[in-house]
Structure formats: C-alpha cells, structure tokens
Design a protein around this motif. Structure first.
Motif, short mmCIF file in Angstrom:
data_model
loop_
_atom_site.label_atom_id
_atom_site.label_comp_id
_atom_site.label_asym_id
_atom_site.label_seq_id
_atom_site.Cartn_x
_atom_site.Cartn_y
_atom_site.Cartn_z
N SER A 135 0.84 -1.20 0.00
CA SER A 135 0.00 0.00 0.00
C SER A 135 0.87 1.25 0.00
O SER A 135 2.07 1.19 0.30
N GLY A 136 0.27 2.38 -0.34
CA GLY A 136 0.95 3.66 -0.26
C GLY A 136 2.01 3.89 -1.32
O GLY A 136 2.84 4.79 -1.18
N ASN A 137 1.99 3.13 -2.41
CA ASN A 137 3.03 3.25 -3.44
C ASN A 137 2.66 4.33 -4.46
O ASN A 137 1.51 4.50 -4.84
N ILE A 138 3.69 5.09 -4.90
CA ILE A 138 3.49 6.24 -5.77
C ILE A 138 4.41 6.13 -6.99
O ILE A 138 5.60 5.85 -6.84
N VAL A 139 3.85 6.35 -8.19
CA VAL A 139 4.62 6.32 -9.43
C VAL A 139 4.28 7.58 -10.23
O VAL A 139 3.20 7.68 -10.80
N LYS A 140 5.21 8.56 -10.28
CA LYS A 140 4.92 9.83 -10.95
C LYS A 140 6.17 10.39 -11.64
O LYS A 140 7.30 10.10 -11.24
N ASP A 162 0.41 9.23 -11.75
CA ASP A 162 -0.02 10.35 -12.58
C ASP A 162 1.23 11.06 -13.11
O ASP A 162 2.36 10.78 -12.66
N TYR A 163 1.05 11.94 -14.06
CA TYR A 163 2.13 12.75 -14.63
C TYR A 163 3.21 11.91 -15.31
O TYR A 163 4.35 12.34 -15.45
N ASN A 178 -3.21 13.73 -15.72
CA ASN A 178 -2.14 14.61 -16.20
C ASN A 178 -1.05 13.85 -16.93
O ASN A 178 0.08 14.34 -17.06
N GLY A 179 -1.39 12.66 -17.39
CA GLY A 179 -0.41 11.85 -18.10
C GLY A 179 -0.31 12.23 -19.57
O GLY A 179 -1.10 13.02 -20.10
N GLN A 180 0.68 11.67 -20.24
CA GLN A 180 0.90 11.93 -21.66
C GLN A 180 1.04 10.60 -22.38
O GLN A 180 1.79 9.72 -21.94
N ILE A 181 0.32 10.44 -23.48
CA ILE A 181 0.44 9.25 -24.33
C ILE A 181 0.81 9.72 -25.72
O ILE A 181 0.13 10.57 -26.30
N ALA A 182 1.90 9.20 -26.27
CA ALA A 182 2.39 9.65 -27.56
C ALA A 182 3.01 8.48 -28.32
O ALA A 182 3.24 7.40 -27.76
N ILE A 183 3.27 8.69 -29.58
CA ILE A 183 3.89 7.69 -30.44
C ILE A 183 5.27 8.20 -30.87
O ILE A 183 5.45 9.39 -31.15
N ALA A 199 12.54 16.63 -27.64
CA ALA A 199 11.61 17.73 -27.35
C ALA A 199 11.07 17.52 -25.95
O ALA A 199 11.05 16.40 -25.43
N ALA A 200 10.61 18.61 -25.35
CA ALA A 200 10.11 18.52 -23.98
C ALA A 200 8.82 17.72 -23.90
O ALA A 200 7.99 17.74 -24.82
N THR A 201 8.64 16.97 -22.83
CA THR A 201 7.38 16.30 -22.57
C THR A 201 6.48 17.25 -21.76
O THR A 201 6.89 18.36 -21.44
N TYR A 202 5.28 16.79 -21.44
CA TYR A 202 4.41 17.60 -20.59
C TYR A 202 5.11 17.84 -19.25
O TYR A 202 5.91 17.02 -18.80
N SER A 203 4.75 18.92 -18.61
CA SER A 203 5.34 19.22 -17.29
C SER A 203 4.92 18.18 -16.27
O SER A 203 3.78 17.71 -16.27
N GLY A 204 5.84 17.82 -15.40
CA GLY A 204 5.53 16.92 -14.30
C GLY A 204 5.02 17.70 -13.11
O GLY A 204 4.75 18.91 -13.19
N ILE A 205 4.87 17.02 -12.01
CA ILE A 205 4.41 17.65 -10.78
C ILE A 205 5.63 18.01 -9.93
O ILE A 205 6.62 17.29 -9.91
N SER A 206 5.57 19.13 -9.24
CA SER A 206 6.67 19.51 -8.34
C SER A 206 6.71 18.55 -7.16
O SER A 206 5.68 18.25 -6.54
N LEU A 207 7.91 18.06 -6.87
CA LEU A 207 8.07 17.05 -5.81
C LEU A 207 8.82 17.65 -4.63
O LEU A 207 9.59 18.57 -4.77
#
Length: 207
Positions: A135-140, A162-163, A178-183, A199-207
């Motif tokens: 439990s409590g696992n985070i993937v961002k 997310d992100y 807030n995720g990004q899916i691309a080819i 090229a830059a990806t979408y902005s992530g979340i500040s950690l």
C-alpha cells in the motif's frame, strides 16, 4: 547511487535480481539482526542516478520476504528516482516484490526513464498473503518508452500514479488525469545510449 549494471540474467528456477533487499529483524525471526526495530531494517533507502540494463531474471529492484523469516513490508519507504532502466524484463517487473509473504510499502518511484521493459511496478504477487502489506506506493513523473505500462496492483492498495509520459507503449496505459500518451522515440539516440529528449514532454508535478 550513480552506478551502472548490465547483463543480469537468470533462469526461471533461480533468482536473478539486480538489487535485492529483505526487511529482517530479530522481532521477525530469531537469528536476524537486533540492530533495528521490527519492520524498519530496510527502511527509507534511496536508489538514484543509476543505469540498469538487461536485467532479465526475476526483476530489477526487488524485495524478497525470504519465507516467513522477515517482515512483510519488503521495500519500505524506498525512494527510487533519476534512474534509467533499459531492457529490464524480469517476471516480477522492474520494481517489485518476490515471493508470497510480502509486498511493497510506501515506495516512491519518481523521475525515472524506462526503455523496452516490462511492468513498471509489481507491488505484490496476485492473491498472495503479502498483498495485505502492499500500500501507499506512488509512481509519478516517469518517462516510459516502448515498454509495458502495467503497474500491478493485484490484491494490494491502489497505486497513486499520474504525470507519467508513455511513448509507444506496448499496451494501453491506464488513465492518468495529467499523463501523456504519444507515439515515437522521444530520445536523441537511444540506440547508442543517448537518452536526452528531442523535445520537452508535458510538465511533471513539483516534488
């Protein structure tokens, strides 16, 4: 941290992890260490800045319960960030739990790059007793290219994800607000180990 490892392999009959850890104290079983409190012998570790290639055994960074001799909270409060995992196709995922008596607990997986690899997180084995500890696992804020997007929850708690940016995923990524899916290949020259972004990806979340 800041290490390089490649060509880790094992058959299905043998364990072959790049990093393996157990959470064992004398409170869990006689003969284990008495230097740490029960449940806190493998606690709050950081795994960062590493390049891990070709880990094709059990998995990449794996917590093992070692039967019933250790605490079921395997990788507890680990912080896994700023790593590059390439061609990591272990049966228990890139970051995961082995055995049936334990699960990942409060693990944070941030700002990593996964290339041509299997599931990102395998927090416990399906139907295992250890899933009650997962439990409590985070993937961002991770970038995943040409890989499985799977984050195996099984019978554990929900994984907060997310992100993340998924490029040419080999399956259908789970929805992220807030995720990004691309080819396509987002890297300058991944074939020769250059994982700088074109090229830059979408902005992530500040950690």
């Amino acid at each position: 941290e800041d290490s390089y490892s490649e060509k880790q392999w094992s058959s299905s009959a043998h364990h072959g992890e790049t990093v393996v850890a157990a959470n064992c104290s004398s409170g869990d079983s006689a003969g284990n260490s008495s230097a740490c409190s029960q449940g806190f012998c493998n606690y709050n570790n950081s795994f960062r800045g590493n390049i891990i290639r070709d880990c094709n055994g059990t998995g990449g960074v794996i917590g093992l319960p070692i039967g019933t001799q250790c605490n079921p909270n395997l990788l507890r409060s680990w912080k896994i960030y700023d790593n590059i995992f390439v061609n990591c196709n272990g049966g228990n995922g890139v970051i995961g739990a082995g055995g049936s008596n334990g699960g990942l607990r409060d693990v944070e997986v941030y700002n990593n790059t996964f290339v041509s690899s299997t599931r990102i997180m395998h927090q416990c084995n399906s139907g295992a007793v250890g899933c009650s500890s997962a439990s409590g696992n985070i993937v961002k804020n991770n970038l995943i290219y040409n890989s499985s997007s799977i984050m195996s929850q099984h019978g554990g708690g929900p994984i907060d994800h997310d992100y993340n940016a998924f490029f040419s995923a080999i399956d259908t990524p789970s929805f992220e607000p807030n995720g990004q899916i691309a080819i396509g290949n987002p890297f300058v020259d991944s074939a020769n180990g250059n994982y700088h972004l074109k090229a830059a990806t979408y902005s992530g979340i500040s950690l």
